[in-house]
Write a protein that holds these residues in place. Structure first.
Motif, PDB file in Angstrom:
ATOM      1  N   VAL A 169      31.720 -44.348  26.200  1.00  0.00           N
ATOM      2  CA  VAL A 169      32.304 -45.685  26.054  1.00  0.00           C
ATOM      3  C   VAL A 169      32.552 -45.995  24.579  1.00  0.00           C
ATOM      4  O   VAL A 169      33.608 -46.513  24.201  1.00  0.00           O
ATOM      5  N   ALA A 170      31.569 -45.658  23.722  1.00  0.00           N
ATOM      6  CA  ALA A 170      31.726 -45.902  22.290  1.00  0.00           C
ATOM      7  C   ALA A 170      32.907 -45.118  21.734  1.00  0.00           C
ATOM      8  O   ALA A 170      33.684 -45.639  20.920  1.00  0.00           O
ATOM      9  N   ARG A 171      33.053 -43.878  22.175  1.00  0.00           N
ATOM     10  CA  ARG A 171      34.189 -43.079  21.704  1.00  0.00           C
ATOM     11  C   ARG A 171      35.505 -43.667  22.195  1.00  0.00           C
ATOM     12  O   ARG A 171      36.497 -43.695  21.458  1.00  0.00           O
ATOM     13  N   ALA A 172      35.523 -44.161  23.436  1.00  0.00           N
ATOM     14  CA  ALA A 172      36.750 -44.717  23.997  1.00  0.00           C
ATOM     15  C   ALA A 172      37.198 -45.969  23.256  1.00  0.00           C
ATOM     16  O   ALA A 172      38.398 -46.257  23.176  1.00  0.00           O
ATOM     17  N   PHE A 173      36.254 -46.728  22.715  1.00  0.00           N
ATOM     18  CA  PHE A 173      36.597 -47.954  21.996  1.00  0.00           C
ATOM     19  C   PHE A 173      36.684 -47.736  20.481  1.00  0.00           C
ATOM     20  O   PHE A 173      36.853 -48.690  19.726  1.00  0.00           O
ATOM     21  N   GLY A 174      36.550 -46.484  20.044  1.00  0.00           N
ATOM     22  CA  GLY A 174      36.731 -46.186  18.630  1.00  0.00           C
ATOM     23  C   GLY A 174      35.583 -46.618  17.740  1.00  0.00           C
ATOM     24  O   GLY A 174      35.784 -46.906  16.559  1.00  0.00           O
ATOM     25  N   VAL A 175      34.358 -46.654  18.291  1.00  0.00           N
ATOM     26  CA  VAL A 175      33.189 -46.978  17.475  1.00  0.00           C
ATOM     27  C   VAL A 175      32.941 -45.822  16.505  1.00  0.00           C
ATOM     28  O   VAL A 175      32.931 -44.655  16.905  1.00  0.00           O
ATOM     29  N   SER A 176      32.747 -46.140  15.246  1.00  0.00           N
ATOM     30  CA  SER A 176      32.559 -45.097  14.244  1.00  0.00           C
ATOM     31  C   SER A 176      31.291 -44.298  14.522  1.00  0.00           C
ATOM     32  O   SER A 176      30.260 -44.862  14.892  1.00  0.00           O
ATOM     33  N   PRO A 177      31.347 -42.982  14.337  1.00  0.00           N
ATOM     34  CA  PRO A 177      30.142 -42.166  14.509  1.00  0.00           C
ATOM     35  C   PRO A 177      29.155 -42.335  13.364  1.00  0.00           C
ATOM     36  O   PRO A 177      27.995 -41.920  13.471  1.00  0.00           O
ATOM     37  N   LEU A 178      29.580 -42.963  12.262  1.00  0.00           N
ATOM     38  CA  LEU A 178      28.726 -43.099  11.090  1.00  0.00           C
ATOM     39  C   LEU A 178      27.719 -44.231  11.270  1.00  0.00           C
ATOM     40  O   LEU A 178      28.068 -45.318  11.727  1.00  0.00           O
ATOM     41  N   THR A 179      26.495 -43.975  10.883  1.00  0.00           N
ATOM     42  CA  THR A 179      25.498 -45.036  10.854  1.00  0.00           C
ATOM     43  C   THR A 179      25.724 -45.898   9.618  1.00  0.00           C
ATOM     44  O   THR A 179      26.434 -45.502   8.688  1.00  0.00           O
ATOM     45  N   GLU A 180      25.115 -47.067   9.612  1.00  0.00           N
ATOM     46  CA  GLU A 180      25.256 -47.957   8.457  1.00  0.00           C
ATOM     47  C   GLU A 180      24.714 -47.295   7.196  1.00  0.00           C
ATOM     48  O   GLU A 180      25.277 -47.448   6.111  1.00  0.00           O
ATOM     49  N   GLU A 181      23.626 -46.540   7.333  1.00  0.00           N
ATOM     50  CA  GLU A 181      23.021 -45.877   6.181  1.00  0.00           C
ATOM     51  C   GLU A 181      23.887 -44.733   5.671  1.00  0.00           C
ATOM     52  O   GLU A 181      23.979 -44.485   4.469  1.00  0.00           O
ATOM     53  N   ALA A 182      24.558 -44.030   6.590  1.00  0.00           N
ATOM     54  CA  ALA A 182      25.344 -42.863   6.200  1.00  0.00           C
ATOM     55  C   ALA A 182      26.716 -43.230   5.642  1.00  0.00           C
ATOM     56  O   ALA A 182      27.310 -42.433   4.901  1.00  0.00           O
ATOM     57  N   SER A 183      27.220 -44.413   5.953  1.00  0.00           N
ATOM     58  CA  SER A 183      28.588 -44.782   5.565  1.00  0.00           C
ATOM     59  C   SER A 183      28.842 -44.707   4.061  1.00  0.00           C
ATOM     60  O   SER A 183      29.846 -44.125   3.629  1.00  0.00           O
ATOM     61  N   PRO A 184      27.978 -45.294   3.205  1.00  0.00           N
ATOM     62  CA  PRO A 184      28.265 -45.181   1.761  1.00  0.00           C
ATOM     63  C   PRO A 184      28.172 -43.751   1.248  1.00  0.00           C
ATOM     64  O   PRO A 184      28.915 -43.364   0.338  1.00  0.00           O
ATOM     65  N   TRP A 185      27.287 -42.948   1.825  1.00  0.00           N
ATOM     66  CA  TRP A 185      27.201 -41.539   1.442  1.00  0.00           C
ATOM     67  C   TRP A 185      28.473 -40.804   1.842  1.00  0.00           C
ATOM     68  O   TRP A 185      28.972 -39.947   1.095  1.00  0.00           O
ATOM     69  N   PHE A 186      28.999 -41.134   3.012  1.00  0.00           N
ATOM     70  CA  PHE A 186      30.237 -40.510   3.489  1.00  0.00           C
ATOM     71  C   PHE A 186      31.389 -40.843   2.543  1.00  0.00           C
ATOM     72  O   PHE A 186      32.180 -39.976   2.181  1.00  0.00           O
ATOM     73  N   ALA A 187      31.470 -42.113   2.129  1.00  0.00           N
ATOM     74  CA  ALA A 187      32.517 -42.516   1.187  1.00  0.00           C
ATOM     75  C   ALA A 187      32.366 -41.776  -0.134  1.00  0.00           C
ATOM     76  O   ALA A 187      33.357 -41.341  -0.741  1.00  0.00           O
ATOM     77  N   GLY A 188      31.117 -41.611  -0.584  1.00  0.00           N
ATOM     78  CA  GLY A 188      30.878 -40.891  -1.823  1.00  0.00           C
ATOM     79  C   GLY A 188      31.317 -39.440  -1.739  1.00  0.00           C
ATOM     80  O   GLY A 188      31.945 -38.908  -2.659  1.00  0.00           O
ATOM     81  N   ALA A 189      30.988 -38.794  -0.625  1.00  0.00           N
ATOM     82  CA  ALA A 189      31.386 -37.394  -0.444  1.00  0.00           C
ATOM     83  C   ALA A 189      32.904 -37.263  -0.401  1.00  0.00           C
ATOM     84  O   ALA A 189      33.481 -36.338  -0.984  1.00  0.00           O
ATOM     85  N   THR A 190      33.553 -38.200   0.270  1.00  0.00           N
ATOM     86  CA  THR A 190      35.014 -38.171   0.361  1.00  0.00           C
ATOM     87  C   THR A 190      35.645 -38.306  -1.021  1.00  0.00           C
ATOM     88  O   THR A 190      36.601 -37.596  -1.362  1.00  0.00           O
ATOM     89  N   GLY A 191      35.095 -39.217  -1.840  1.00  0.00           N
ATOM     90  CA  GLY A 191      35.611 -39.393  -3.190  1.00  0.00           C
ATOM     91  C   GLY A 191      35.412 -38.151  -4.048  1.00  0.00           C
ATOM     92  O   GLY A 191      36.312 -37.746  -4.790  1.00  0.00           O
TER      93      GLY A 191
END
Length: 254
Positions: free
Chosen positions: A33-55
Motif C-alpha cells: 500500500v505504501a509503495r502504491a501511494f508513493g511513500v518514500s522508502p527513506l526514514t526521517e533519520e536517513a533522509s539528510p544522509w541520502f541528500a548528502g550522499a547525492t550531493g
C-alpha cells in the motif's frame, strides 16, 4: 567487508552511502500500500544522509572531469571516529580539501566568519579549516610542500549571497567549482604533484576503514526506489488535479 588496495577505489559519497544503508537496514520494507501511494522508502533519520550522499556523488562526477594533471580522491578517512574529507584533489594549483553540502533550493549567505543556510548558521568554516589542517599535517609528515585550500562546495542553492569570502575557506557553488580550480595559478610542479598523489593513494596514509563492496549497489537500488516513489506521488497529485477539473467542468457546463 574488504579493504581497498588504493584510495582511488573509493567512490564519491562512499562513507555517507554506508551510513544510509545501515540506517535503512534497521527498518522494515514498505508495504504494498505504501509503495502504491508513493511513500518514500527513506526514514526521517536517513533522509539528510541520502541528500548528502547525492550531493557528494554529483560533485564527484564533476571533479572526475578535471583535465590531465589533476588527481581526485573521494571519501578520504581522516582523524578519529568516522570523519572523512568528501573530496581531496591534487593538481597544478595545489591541494584542495573539498567539503560538499547539498542545499538544493536553499538560500545561502556567506560572510567572513559565517555561513548561513536559510538563516541558520552552519559550522562549515570551522570544519573545513580542520580538514585542511589535517592534510597539511600529512604533507609535512612526508616532507612535501604544497598549498592546501579549504573549500565548501554548495550544490544547487536557490541563491548564494557572498558578502565577503572567509579568509581561510573558499565558499562557492558546486557548479562553479571546476572553473575556479582550473583557473588558479600553477604553484606545484608535476613531480611534486605526482608524489603527493602517490602519498594520498596509499591506504596506509589514512585511518584504516573496512569497505563493503555492495554498498554502492545497495544505495543505487534505494535511489531507484526513491525516484519511483516521487514519480508515483506526482502521479497522484496530477490525478487529483484532473479530478478537480472534471468536477468543475461537470458543475459549470460550457
Amino acid at each position: 567487508m574488504t579493504s581497498q588496495n588504493s584510495m582511488r577505489d573509493r567512490v564519491a559519497g562512499h562513507s555517507v552511502m554506508e551510513q544510509v544503508v545501515r540506517l535503512q537496514d534497521a527498518v522494515a520494507p514498505r508495504s504494498a500500500v505504501a509503495r502504491a501511494f508513493g511513500v518514500s522508502p527513506l526514514t526521517e533519520e536517513a533522509s539528510p544522509w541520502f541528500a548528502g550522499a547525492t550531493g557528494e556523488r554529483e560533485v564527484g562526477a564533476m571533479l572526475d572531469r578535471l583535465p590531465p594533471g589533476w588527481t581526485v580522491f573521494h571519501a578520504v578517512p581522516v582523524g578519529q571516529g568516522d570523519a572523512d574529507i568528501d573530496h581531496l584533489v591534487v593538481g597544478p594549483a595545489g591541494v584542495f580539501a573539498i567539503n560538499t553540502k547539498n542545499h538544493r533550493g536553499a538560500k545561502v549567505w556567506v560572510a567572513e566568519r559565517a555561513v548561513l543556510v536559510n538563516g541558520a548558521k552552519q559550522p562549515y568554516l570551522r570544519n573545513s579549516e580542520l580538514e585542511a589542517s589535517r592534510i597539511r599535517h600529512v604533507l609535512a609528515g612526508a616532507g612535501l610542500v604544497a598549498p592546501v585550500h579549504a573549500v565548501v562546495a554548495v550544490v544547487s542553492p536557490a541563491s548564494m549571497s557572498v558578502r565577503q569570502q572567509p579568509m581561510r575557506v573558499t565558499v562557492l557553488t558546486a557548479e562553479g567549482l571546476l572553473r575556479w580550480m582550473t583557473h588558479r595559478p600553477r604553484v606545484v610542479d608535476s613531480t611534486t604533484a605526482a608524489a603527493i598523489a602517490e602519498l594520498f593513494d596509499r591506504p596506509g596514509t589514512w585511518r584504516p576503514v573496512p569497505s563493503d563492496s555492495s554498498t554502492v549497489d545497495r544505495f543505487d537500488s534505494l535511489a531507484r526506489e526513491v525516484r519511483v516513489a516521487r514519480w508515483v506521488q506526482k502521479g497522484w497529485i496530477l490525478a487529483g488535479a484532473l479530478s478537480v477539473v472534471a468536477v468543475v467542468l461537470a458543475v459549470f457546463p460550457r
